[in-house]
Write a protein that holds these residues in place. Structure first.
Motif, PDB file in Angstrom:
ATOM      1  N   ALA A   1       0.836  -1.201   0.000  1.00 23.91           N
ATOM      2  CA  ALA A   1       0.000   0.000   0.000  1.00 23.91           C
ATOM      3  C   ALA A   1       0.873   1.255   0.000  1.00 23.91           C
ATOM      4  O   ALA A   1       0.617   2.218  -0.735  1.00 23.91           O
ATOM      5  CB  ALA A   1      -0.919   0.002   1.217  1.00 23.91           C
ATOM      6  N   ILE A   2       1.919   1.220   0.822  1.00 26.26           N
ATOM      7  CA  ILE A   2       2.835   2.371   0.850  1.00 26.26           C
ATOM      8  C   ILE A   2       3.450   2.570  -0.519  1.00 26.26           C
ATOM      9  O   ILE A   2       3.501   3.686  -1.052  1.00 26.26           O
ATOM     10  CB  ILE A   2       3.939   2.147   1.916  1.00 26.26           C
ATOM     11  N   LEU A   3       3.900   1.462  -1.110  1.00 26.19           N
ATOM     12  CA  LEU A   3       4.522   1.543  -2.427  1.00 26.19           C
ATOM     13  C   LEU A   3       3.540   2.115  -3.453  1.00 26.19           C
ATOM     14  O   LEU A   3       3.896   2.991  -4.256  1.00 26.19           O
ATOM     15  CB  LEU A   3       4.993   0.141  -2.849  1.00 26.19           C
ATOM     16  N   ALA A   4       2.311   1.627  -3.422  1.00 25.74           N
ATOM     17  CA  ALA A   4       1.310   2.118  -4.382  1.00 25.74           C
ATOM     18  C   ALA A   4       1.103   3.622  -4.206  1.00 25.74           C
ATOM     19  O   ALA A   4       1.020   4.372  -5.188  1.00 25.74           O
ATOM     20  CB  ALA A   4      -0.009   1.377  -4.188  1.00 25.74           C
ATOM     21  N   GLY A   5       1.033   4.072  -2.953  1.00 24.94           N
ATOM     22  CA  GLY A   5       0.861   5.495  -2.701  1.00 24.94           C
ATOM     23  C   GLY A   5       2.030   6.295  -3.243  1.00 24.94           C
ATOM     24  O   GLY A   5       1.847   7.361  -3.850  1.00 24.94           O
ATOM     25  N   VAL A   6       3.239   5.775  -3.054  1.00 29.16           N
ATOM     26  CA  VAL A   6       4.431   6.492  -3.522  1.00 29.16           C
ATOM     27  C   VAL A   6       4.449   6.551  -5.050  1.00 29.16           C
ATOM     28  O   VAL A   6       4.742   7.604  -5.637  1.00 29.16           O
ATOM     29  CB  VAL A   6       5.709   5.817  -2.974  1.00 29.16           C
ATOM     30  N   VAL A   7       4.117   5.438  -5.694  1.00 27.06           N
ATOM     31  CA  VAL A   7       4.143   5.414  -7.161  1.00 27.06           C
ATOM     32  C   VAL A   7       3.127   6.413  -7.722  1.00 27.06           C
ATOM     33  O   VAL A   7       3.415   7.215  -8.613  1.00 27.06           O
ATOM     34  CB  VAL A   7       3.850   3.992  -7.686  1.00 27.06           C
ATOM     35  N   MET A   8       1.938   6.398  -7.154  1.00 30.49           N
ATOM     36  CA  MET A   8       0.897   7.313  -7.624  1.00 30.49           C
ATOM     37  C   MET A   8       1.289   8.757  -7.343  1.00 30.49           C
ATOM     38  O   MET A   8       1.056   9.647  -8.167  1.00 30.49           O
ATOM     39  CB  MET A   8      -0.405   6.963  -6.894  1.00 30.49           C
ATOM     40  N   ALA A   9       1.902   8.991  -6.183  1.00 20.51           N
ATOM     41  CA  ALA A   9       2.316  10.349  -5.838  1.00 20.51           C
ATOM     42  C   ALA A   9       3.415  10.835  -6.768  1.00 20.51           C
ATOM     43  O   ALA A   9       3.506  12.036  -7.059  1.00 20.51           O
ATOM     44  CB  ALA A   9       2.789  10.405  -4.384  1.00 20.51           C
ATOM     45  N   SER A  10       4.232   9.906  -7.249  1.00 16.66           N
ATOM     46  CA  SER A  10       5.313  10.342  -8.143  1.00 16.66           C
ATOM     47  C   SER A  10       4.733  10.912  -9.434  1.00 16.66           C
ATOM     48  O   SER A  10       5.315  11.796 -10.051  1.00 16.66           O
ATOM     49  CB  SER A  10       6.268   9.181  -8.435  1.00 16.66           C
ATOM     50  N   LEU A  11       3.560  10.419  -9.803  1.00 12.77           N
ATOM     51  CA  LEU A  11       2.869  10.976 -10.969  1.00 12.77           C
ATOM     52  C   LEU A  11       2.517  12.442 -10.709  1.00 12.77           C
ATOM     53  O   LEU A  11       2.711  13.326 -11.554  1.00 12.77           O
ATOM     54  CB  LEU A  11       1.591  10.164 -11.192  1.00 12.77           C
ATOM     55  N   HIS A  12       2.007  12.687  -9.515  1.00 16.44           N
ATOM     56  CA  HIS A  12       1.657  14.053  -9.131  1.00 16.44           C
ATOM     57  C   HIS A  12       2.911  14.930  -9.058  1.00 16.44           C
ATOM     58  O   HIS A  12       2.908  16.083  -9.494  1.00 16.44           O
ATOM     59  CB  HIS A  12       0.937  14.038  -7.777  1.00 16.44           C
ATOM     60  N   ALA A  13       3.979  14.363  -8.524  1.00 17.27           N
ATOM     61  CA  ALA A  13       5.221  15.119  -8.415  1.00 17.27           C
ATOM     62  C   ALA A  13       5.747  15.482  -9.799  1.00 17.27           C
ATOM     63  O   ALA A  13       6.121  16.628 -10.055  1.00 17.27           O
ATOM     64  CB  ALA A  13       6.258  14.300  -7.648  1.00 17.27           C
TER      65      ALA A  13
END
Lengths: 334, 515, 372
Positions: free
Chosen positions: A86-98
């Protein structure tokens, strides 16, 4: 005349489980809100918390369910692997935003909106692909509470103990971890080099740049951290509270988290306390449902409260609520 | 060996050579004043040294070694510190946090605030830079904030300190204190470059003066070998390129009257202090001065973009002190703003849409809230040809025009309205010679048509060629008044930079032509 | 006769139209390509998916009617967001104004039931729009007076609206159950026929059966009105001026505060029309689930239309078609209907593709200078 007296209602409602529920409800809100705090302190608006939570909630369950088959790991251990996923998924998705908001300098609200829609679509899509049905996934093994709750017979000290254990014990691990994170993040924000630089980035990125602090790196870090925290929030929802994932199960919690971040004046502990207040309002609403005929306050009022309070804060009626000065503005070097 | 040496530094911006083959040396323990008008290239040069701008040519040597400075961090590592005109301070952080930012004393990632604070206190005592290390920057006065900036540079290990217009924001007492501090810094072995346009500061504090004009170094001297007049001549003296033909003025009734005007700027500092003047029909009155001395605030107060703190403004006898911008326009004030991209035009609008801005609520352009495209198009066509705006059509976006054509567009709108009073701020900034001539002719044509014209310009040449009366502004006050054509650029330069106070004692600043 | 200059100008105008349409079309194409890859990766057949999607959107009269029905609220919300953007405002809370519009329509439809349809319908639409404008008024005022960011305030107001509607549906507006018993589900009473928007098939019985209603025509009419408003009125002119360059607008005597309030209220009224048209044309009553996130899809519509009111119509038809075709696709190509949401999100990302392209060019240039 009502058949039930006010005193009776109070004594029925004000029980340890009311406060325990408030803490439980507050946990995912607080995690995402602290993520939002860190993100916005660096100067990047994050209205994608909702989507980040949702996608992590899904991948947490999906990973936990896949563990027995893929890794041969079963039980609670699988669920803990789910938390990491779940943490990884959040980070991957956030990298899109970044990438969109820092590197491409596109509108941060637009990017956040796209992520929210994407998360909704992708999770719904994957439920059907993975589990050949719509709506909900299978159930993963719930992560059990950390401490056993052991009620003592009544009287004197025992009442106090029962209250304490009822309110504070009997929660799942992430509930406690969240409190630790809130305090640690507060401390880090105001005591560490990372925190000092983060605050500088969101207020005056150019000043930070002229003393050799990388604006881009600092902001990427912050956005990814908010992804990780929103990921934990999602993990708490599915792996500690519900067990399975159902479509749009965050149901606006990401936006309440955003509100908690504002109500908490962009500080981690403030975010936690705001989340706790909002959680309390919701817990109270649920318990007052039983007395709907007596208490004339519509339940919707309690649910509106977080949003009304946030607007009141933004209107400046409760002291100055000042967002980081550079929030939402892409950093342009000359 | 000089601690800093520049050899042939050149910096080109699109269309402008900001620094042209500039060479300069700075010795240890020396204060060099870099003197010049706005736009002479002083700040550009120092931004190159600090790594904020990349030079297009030339060499920089620190302690005799050639260096490449591409980022501020590299400049800091070489011992170069800069105090920017606009402070680089994080308002919500404390003085100490700002000073140590980027080089925080840490233990395992934790900022050791006690150590940081001690270093700040030590530095501030050593150089007499008193600050409260625990106050947040937003709670400090501007003078204090500047000290924090200087301390920041010192903390970062600066041996070479660049101060960009450091006195622009200070009170007279703070200025005195600042120069005391600077003196103690050089005594301690630092070297200071002082960017300024104020002659008195140069004469009072510098060891050496380097004068820049139009991106070039035009002279170098010592304060003991020079005086205000010759410095001013070096600073402003230039070949007169053009001068428009103009007949004698024929002043009529008073159109614009400003009395005891007090205005605050964006930082809530008192920027305009008791300014009074009149502009009559049929005359051009120019306010000459170095930028940032209150000119913008005067104009913004007149046109209703800024609320004056006190005083009054009347147009043809009607009080417009607190009028909105819309009613000021309606009353007959036209305004050519100093920044045409920011304030003058909507670059995403086409020419016709830009030409009605400010008149769009009135006939013939609209009626009962509906725009009238035919009238708008007809007027646009007329104004475009009348003001010689070069464009394929009126539906071209303003952003696609050249600078000269954009300014013609602004003039076409503001003059086409047939105002009673024209306020033109920096009307020829960044224009080529042909466009400048056009603008000048138009402004004089307004005068000859009996309009009152208030011109604010940083270009002395422009002031001299257009003005019938010249008011000189310095630090928010009108310090001198001259009749047009009766004063040379050097004298103006002296007054604009705070000099000539003794000579100015007999000059009236309130009434008619006196000098 | 056109002069050569006029012809050049006209040609230039067409060129800019083509350029403007270029990025949106590209982004839809890219989104579909990425969507196809996702289908492929999940073991589906992208060709079957998109052809059945098309089939479901425009394959026959009934499906086309579904597309039109689903695009109707999207035209309104797309217009709402686009109008806000033109004035420099991001009305992310369109969903809330939509709910208030729906609420107003559901209430007025019953209260005004005695009036003839030609009075009641316009009154309902206008007053619903007013309700949306009022709902946007406080965020607008807070923006103009204390600078509170409209993204947060309108978003908060949209949640407040949803709970308010929920309260109304559980209380004052709750429909009675059968035989006058108290109602059990949070849903309003059914509107009388004279306060509903008729289906096209009601007006033209010779049409093949479908669910499109005249709200679509109202939406197109409103799009034209918004276009005219922006282009030919002082209100629209000032909104655009403030949206492009508030400083120049201010120098031209335009009040930024007043323009902000007006613009956000107009935006809110447009969003409210989406709610009203759903209640009056589709559901004929109000429930708290009556919006399928139209307020948020409106953001995608506006972005895709580059905030042009007329271009909002095809953009809304696209997303309406995706929504209508998605069920068909799920049934016939066995691809989850949620693919449509993914495509929608990707479109939003790729409309920002302009900056992706410039970013690539810049990087290339940087590399070139580094290598030189």
């Amino acid at each position: 005349m009502p058949s039930v007296g006010v005193a009776e209602i109070v004594s029925t409602v004000v029980q340890p489980d009311l406060f325990a529920a408030a803490i439980r409800i507050a946990t995912p809100l607080a995690l995402a809100a602290i993520g939002g705090t860190i993100c916005e302190r660096s100067g990047v608006v994050n209205i994608a918390l909702e989507g980040l939570m949702l996608i992590s909630a899904f991948f947490g369950v999906a990973a936990a369910l896949a563990c027995p088959v893929v890794l041969g790991i079963t039980g609670v251990a699988a669920s803990w692997i789910g938390v990491l996923a779940a943490i990884l998924a959040g980070v991957v998705m956030a990298s899109l935003h970044a990438f969109a908001s820092i590197t491409l300098k596109s509108n941060q609200v637009v990017s956040g909106t796209a992520i929210n829609i994407l998360a909704l679509g992708l999770t719904g899509f994957l439920i059907q692909v993975f589990y050949q049905r719509t709506g909900t996934t299978d159930s993963a093994v719930l992560i059990p509470p950390l401490f056993a709750f052991d009620p003592k017979p009544s009287g004197g000290l025992a009442t106090a103990w029962n209250w304490f254990s009822g309110v504070a014990l009997g929660h799942t691990p992430l509930v406690y971890i969240t409190i630790v994170i809130a305090i640690a993040a507060q401390w880090a924000l105001y005591r560490t080099r990372w925190g000092l630089r983060l605050r500088a980035l969101g207020e005056h990125p150019r000043a930070a740049d002229t003393v050799g602090i990388s604006v881009v790196r600092g902001r990427y870090m912050a956005v990814l951290m908010s992804g990780a925290l929103a990921g934990l929030a999602g993990a708490n929802l599915t792996l500690e509270q519900v067990g399975s994932f159902s479509e749009n199960m965050t149901a606006g919690r990401g936006f309440i988290a955003l509100a908690a971040n504002i109500f908490g004046r962009w500080t981690p502990v403030g975010s936690y306390l705001a989340a706790l207040l909002f959680g309390f309002a919701e817990a109270l609403e649920i318990r007052l449902q039983a007395f709907i005929g007596v208490i004339k306050i519509p339940p919707q009022f309690f649910l509106m409260l977080p949003y009304i309070l946030t607007v009141v804060v933004l209107a400046g009626f409760m002291g100055r609520a000042v967002a980081p000065a550079a929030v939402g503005k892409p950093y342009e070097k000359e | 060996m000089p601690v800093l040496e520049l050899r042939g530094v050149t910096k080109v911006f699109p269309g402008v050579v900001a620094n042209d083959d500039v060479s300069l040396t700075l010795e240890r323990g020396e204060i060099v004043a870099l003197l010049g008008e706005n736009g002479a290239g002083k700040s550009t040069l120092m931004n190159v040294v600090y790594g904020l701008l990349t030079p297009d040519g030339g060499e920089i040597l620190v302690d005799g070694n050639p260096v490449r400075i591409r980022r501020p961090r590299q400049a800091i590592d070489l011992g170069i510190g800069m105090v920017h005109q606009h402070f680089m301070l994080v308002e919500t952080l404390t003085a100490t946090e700002n000073i140590v930012l980027g080089r925080e004393p840490t233990r395992l990632g934790v900022v050791d605030l006690a150590v940081a604070r001690a270093s700040v206190v030590e530095l501030s005592e050593r150089y007499g830079l008193k600050v409260d290390p625990d106050k947040r920057v937003m709670e400090l006065s501007v003078g204090m904030q500047q000290r924090v900036e200087i301390l920041k540079a010192l903390y970062q290990g600066a041996r070479i300190l660049i101060l960009d217009e450091p006195t622009a924001v200070l009170t007279p007492q703070e200025v005195t204190e600042l120069f005391g501090v600077v003196r103690s810094l050089v005594t301690a072995g630092l070297s200071v470059v002082l960017i300024t346009h104020k002659l008195e500061e140069v004469l009072a504090s510098a060891d050496r003066v380097v004068v820049m004009r139009d991106g070039r170094v035009v002279g170098e001297t010592r304060p003991s070998d020079t005086d205000e007049i010759s410095l001013a001549r070096m600073m402003v003296g230039r070949d007169v390129v053009l001068r428009v033909e103009k007949g004698p003025a024929n002043p009529g009734e008073v159109a614009l009257e400003v009395t005891d005007l007090d205005v605050d700027d964006d930082r809530r500092l008192h920027a305009v202090k008791g300014v009074s003047f009149q502009v009559r029909r049929g005359e051009v009155v120019a306010i000459a001065g170095v930028s940032g001395n209150g000119q913008s605030e005067i104009i913004e107060a007149i046109v209703g973009l800024r609320r004056p703190r006190g005083g009054s403004i009347t147009l043809l006898g009607h009080d417009i002190t607190h009028s909105s911008t819309a009613s000021t326009i309606a009353a007959g004030v036209s305004h050519v703003p100093e920044d045409r991209h920011r304030r003058g035009l909507v670059l995403e609008f086409d020419l016709a849409e830009n030409l009605i801005l400010g008149d769009h609520r009135r006939m013939p352009f609209s009626r009962r809230g509906f725009l009238r495209p035919k009238a708008i198009a007809a007027t646009a066509k007329k104004r475009i040809s009348e003001y010689d705006v070069r464009t394929p059509s009126a539906s071209v976006l303003a952003g696609n025009l050249s600078g000269g054509n954009q300014q013609k567009l602004v003039l076409a709108r503001e003059l086409g309205r047939d105002p009673e009073c024209l306020i033109a701020a920096q009307p020829t900034r960044g224009l080529d010679v042909g466009a400048i001539e056009f603008v000048h002719k138009r402004i004089l044509a307004e005068r000859d048509a009996g309009k009152a014209v208030l011109l604010v310009s940083l270009e002395l040449e422009e002031v001299q060629s257009l003005a019938d009366r010249i008011l000189v502004i310095y630090e928010g006050r009108l310090v001198a008044e001259f009749a047009g054509g009766q004063v040379d650029a050097e004298t103006l330069g002296v007054y604009m930079t705070g000099g000539g106070r003794g000579a100015a004692s007999g000059v009236s600043t309130t009434g008619g032509v006196s000098a | 006769m056109s002069t050569p200059e006029e012809i050049t100008a006209q040609r230039a105008r067409w060129m800019t139209v083509a350029q403007k349409a270029g990025t949106p079309l590209m982004s839809v194409l890219l989104a579909m390509i990425v969507g196809s890859l996702i289908v492929l990766a999940s073991g589906g057949d992208p060709v079957a998916a998109f052809s059945s999607l098309w089939e479901g959107a425009f394959g026959n009269a009934y499906q086309t009617g579904e597309t039109i029905m689903r695009s109707t609220p999207l035209i309104f919300t797309g217009l709402a967001i686009a109008y806000g953007f033109r004035a420099g405002l991001f009305n992310i809370g369109a969903e809330g104004q939509l709910f208030m519009g729906g609420l107003a329509a559901a209430w007025l439809g019953i209260v005004l039931a005695g009036l003839p349809w030609f009075v009641i319908l316009p009154v309902m639409l206008v007053l619903s729009a007013v309700a949306g404008a009022l709902w946007a008024f406080i965020p607008a005022l807070l923006k103009a007076k204390v600078g509170a960011h409209e993204v947060i305030t309108t978003m908060m107001f949209s949640f407040i609206a949803r709970y308010f509607v929920s309260y109304m549906l559980n209380g004052p507006l709750k429909a009675p159950g059968p035989g006058g018993t108290p109602g059990t589900i949070p849903i309003s009473a059914v509107l009388p026929p004279q306060s509903t928007l008729p289906k096209f098939t009601d007006l033209f019985p010779w049409l093949p059966p479908n669910n499109a209603h005249v709200g679509f025509l109202v939406a197109i009419g409103v799009a034209v009105v918004v276009w005219l408003l922006l282009k030919y009125t002082t209100v629209g002119y000032e909104a655009r001026a403030v949206g492009f360059n508030p400083f120049a607008a201010q120098t031209g005597g335009v009040s930024i505060a007043l323009t902000t309030v007006w613009s956000l209220c107009i935006s809110g009224s447009l969003a409210a029309l989406a709610g009203a048209s759903e209640v009056m044309g589709v559901h004929h009553r109000l429930s708290d689930q009556f919006s399928a996130g139209f307020g948020f899809t409106g953001i995608a519509v506006a972005l895709l239309a580059k905030n042009h009111p007329i271009a909002v119509i095809p953009a809304a038809l696209l997303f309406g078609g995706l929504a209508a075709g998605s069920g068909f696709m799920q049934l016939n190509a066995n691809v989850p209907d949620k693919l449509v949401d993914i495509v929608q999100a990707l479109v939003i990302f790729f409309v920002a593709a302009e900056s992706i392209i410039t970013w690539f060019i810049k990087r290339r240039q940087k590399e070139a200078t580094r290598n030189a």
